[in-house]
Enzyme design. Sequence first.
Site, PDB file in Angstrom:
ATOM      1  N   ASP A  26       4.194   1.037 -31.622  1.00  0.00           N
ATOM      2  CA  ASP A  26       3.284   0.800 -30.224  1.00  0.00           C
ATOM      3  C   ASP A  26       3.963   0.813 -29.009  1.00  0.00           C
ATOM      4  O   ASP A  26       3.395   0.176 -27.833  1.00  0.00           O
ATOM      5  CB  ASP A  26       2.835  -0.692 -30.468  1.00  0.00           C
ATOM      6  CG  ASP A  26       3.918  -1.817 -30.338  1.00  0.00           C
ATOM      7  OD1 ASP A  26       4.884  -1.536 -31.001  1.00  0.00           O
ATOM      8  OD2 ASP A  26       3.762  -2.543 -29.824  1.00  0.00           O
ATOM      9  N   LYS A 139      -0.466  -7.669 -31.190  1.00  0.00           N
ATOM     10  CA  LYS A 139       1.068  -8.101 -30.615  1.00  0.00           C
ATOM     11  C   LYS A 139       0.967  -8.504 -29.597  1.00  0.00           C
ATOM     12  O   LYS A 139       0.328  -7.883 -28.457  1.00  0.00           O
ATOM     13  CB  LYS A 139       1.843  -6.996 -31.320  1.00  0.00           C
ATOM     14  CG  LYS A 139       3.202  -7.199 -30.408  1.00  0.00           C
ATOM     15  CD  LYS A 139       4.051  -5.937 -30.855  1.00  0.00           C
ATOM     16  CE  LYS A 139       4.950  -5.438 -29.517  1.00  0.00           C
ATOM     17  NZ  LYS A 139       6.021  -4.508 -29.813  1.00  0.00           N
ATOM     18  N   GLU A 181       5.246 -12.968 -30.523  1.00  0.00           N
ATOM     19  CA  GLU A 181       6.757 -12.513 -30.317  1.00  0.00           C
ATOM     20  C   GLU A 181       7.382 -12.895 -29.305  1.00  0.00           C
ATOM     21  O   GLU A 181       7.560 -12.445 -27.954  1.00  0.00           O
ATOM     22  CB  GLU A 181       6.339 -10.736 -30.421  1.00  0.00           C
ATOM     23  CG  GLU A 181       8.047 -10.238 -30.409  1.00  0.00           C
ATOM     24  CD  GLU A 181       7.893  -8.598 -30.345  1.00  0.00           C
ATOM     25  OE1 GLU A 181       6.608  -8.069 -30.346  1.00  0.00           O
ATOM     26  OE2 GLU A 181       8.916  -7.931 -30.185  1.00  0.00           O
ATOM     27  N   GLU A 183      10.896 -12.491 -27.936  1.00  0.00           N
ATOM     28  CA  GLU A 183      12.044 -11.924 -28.201  1.00  0.00           C
ATOM     29  C   GLU A 183      12.797 -12.302 -27.283  1.00  0.00           C
ATOM     30  O   GLU A 183      12.740 -12.320 -26.212  1.00  0.00           O
ATOM     31  CB  GLU A 183      11.777 -10.217 -27.616  1.00  0.00           C
ATOM     32  CG  GLU A 183      13.326  -9.489 -28.082  1.00  0.00           C
ATOM     33  CD  GLU A 183      13.014  -7.927 -28.109  1.00  0.00           C
ATOM     34  OE1 GLU A 183      12.087  -7.548 -28.076  1.00  0.00           O
ATOM     35  OE2 GLU A 183      14.167  -7.450 -28.268  1.00  0.00           O
ATOM     36  N   LYS A 223       7.034 -13.118 -34.892  1.00  0.00           N
ATOM     37  CA  LYS A 223       7.913 -11.950 -34.882  1.00  0.00           C
ATOM     38  C   LYS A 223       9.123 -12.272 -33.737  1.00  0.00           C
ATOM     39  O   LYS A 223       9.130 -11.875 -32.726  1.00  0.00           O
ATOM     40  CB  LYS A 223       7.247 -10.783 -34.173  1.00  0.00           C
ATOM     41  CG  LYS A 223       7.978  -9.361 -33.844  1.00  0.00           C
ATOM     42  CD  LYS A 223       7.180  -8.131 -33.883  1.00  0.00           C
ATOM     43  CE  LYS A 223       7.893  -7.199 -33.573  1.00  0.00           C
ATOM     44  NZ  LYS A 223       7.636  -5.725 -33.621  1.00  0.00           N
ATOM     45  N   SER A 294       9.180  -5.936 -38.838  1.00  0.00           N
ATOM     46  CA  SER A 294       8.367  -5.540 -38.047  1.00  0.00           C
ATOM     47  C   SER A 294       9.077  -4.428 -37.065  1.00  0.00           C
ATOM     48  O   SER A 294       9.360  -4.868 -35.910  1.00  0.00           O
ATOM     49  CB  SER A 294       7.437  -6.352 -37.156  1.00  0.00           C
ATOM     50  OG  SER A 294       6.545  -5.651 -36.282  1.00  0.00           O
ATOM     51  N   TYR A 353       9.479  -2.286 -24.273  1.00  0.00           N
ATOM     52  CA  TYR A 353       8.547  -1.640 -25.075  1.00  0.00           C
ATOM     53  C   TYR A 353       7.528  -0.887 -24.413  1.00  0.00           C
ATOM     54  O   TYR A 353       6.949  -1.543 -23.695  1.00  0.00           O
ATOM     55  CB  TYR A 353       8.464  -2.710 -26.177  1.00  0.00           C
ATOM     56  CG  TYR A 353       8.296  -2.277 -27.538  1.00  0.00           C
ATOM     57  CD1 TYR A 353       9.528  -1.888 -28.213  1.00  0.00           C
ATOM     58  CD2 TYR A 353       7.284  -1.740 -28.100  1.00  0.00           C
ATOM     59  CE1 TYR A 353       9.794  -1.193 -29.368  1.00  0.00           C
ATOM     60  CE2 TYR A 353       7.202  -1.052 -29.403  1.00  0.00           C
ATOM     61  CZ  TYR A 353       8.373  -0.727 -30.037  1.00  0.00           C
ATOM     62  OH  TYR A 353       8.553  -0.249 -31.323  1.00  0.00           O
TER      63      TYR A 353
HETATM   64  P1  13P Z   1      12.216  -2.776 -32.257  1.00  0.00           P
HETATM   65  O1  13P Z   1      12.190  -3.148 -33.808  1.00  0.00           O
HETATM   66  O2  13P Z   1      12.590  -1.461 -31.579  1.00  0.00           O
HETATM   67  O3  13P Z   1      13.047  -3.876 -31.518  1.00  0.00           O
HETATM   68  O4  13P Z   1      10.577  -2.980 -31.850  1.00  0.00           O
HETATM   69  C1  13P Z   1       9.776  -3.896 -32.360  1.00  0.00           C
HETATM   70  C2  13P Z   1       8.859  -4.126 -31.449  1.00  0.00           C
HETATM   71  O5  13P Z   1       7.738  -4.155 -31.944  1.00  0.00           O
HETATM   72  C3  13P Z   1       9.009  -4.649 -30.133  1.00  0.00           C
HETATM   73  O6  13P Z   1       8.328  -5.396 -29.644  1.00  0.00           O
END
Ligand code: 13P
Length: 353
Positions: A26, A139, A181, A183, A223, A294, A353
């Site tokens: 994505d 997501k 997610e 992160e 995630k 993922s 991303y």
């Molecule tokens: P990466 O595995 O490259 O970190 O990407 C996963 C993802 O969907 C980040 O939002």
Amino acid sequence: MIEKQDELRETASLLAAKGKGLLAVDESTPTIGKRLAGINVENTEANRQAYRGMLFNAQGLGNYISGAILFEETLYQNHLAGGTMLAKLDELGIIPGIKVDKGLSPLAGANPIETWCKGLEGLAERTAEYYQRGARFAKWRAVLQITADGCPSDLAIKENAWGLARYARTCQDSGLVPIIEPEILMDGDHTIERTAEVQERILNEVYKACEENGVLLEGTLLKPSMTVSGADNADTASPEEVAKITVRTMDRCVPDAVPGIMFLSGGLTEEDASVYLNTMNSMDRKSPWSMTFSYGRALQQSCLQAWKDGGDTAGQKALMARAQANSEASMGDYVSGSQPSSQATLFEAGYKY
Ligand code: 13P
């Protein structure tokens, strides 16, 4: 009251099925542009269609991959061989998902590097349309960063947790399983223990916000990033240490009702992403959820290069190798080096991303 509760539970458990994980494909148009530039391919719609169409034609991919996260363009795109991209995924038995966040924006009142995630406005209408089109999960990527001068701030944690919960609840009303997610970027020189402490704060806030918003946890997936030390910390944690501390963090914070934790690769090399996941799945833990992958970069890095060098068949072979490796890792059965992989660094400061 969420109407499609049974369907959400069912979709989430199919996505988190034993031995399977997600293919994150994505990347936004500028981000896929950077990947394609890395192999000297121009970022045109035709090239994105050719590359992603190659991924979705990898026979047997559905043995290892339960779902693919798409960018909106792909959800509505045709495959070069005819029919839609969605029909190709369906042939492989892969459930389509959709990135619904609209990217990051500076968070007023916080540290200048901190962000909030856009996309709530009009989300209910968009998720209803995506469901209609065939997507079954979504997501939303919120990003937090650890710095020596106090990031993430309480404000950034609160705002991002709340956004994730609002998004999750909105998706569930449309029948889409939300992938939550939060992160934590690897940027920085902090220790693994500092990451663990910050990640616990974030996850606790996320699940508090989910409760306040009436999110059906059985119909969600988490995630997270793995609990690793900062990329600039000279004292790189061993796979055993990463696995132990990541599992400890998840055990402490992720409710048992969540069916699966699908880790992102976040700049880890392909091999490290598989080895860390495998080590986690080889150790004792308290909680019942599955821990799988993922991955975006860690599933596509050697595939991109192989596609450039050898065309579709070579690209598919490389993708299948990493998909199988990570499937094995999700069951604690991966033998490092048993499949070709790249140890090239995939870390990029301030990654988008
Ligand atoms: P990466 O595995 O490259 O970190 O990407 C996963 C993802 O969907 C980040 O939002």
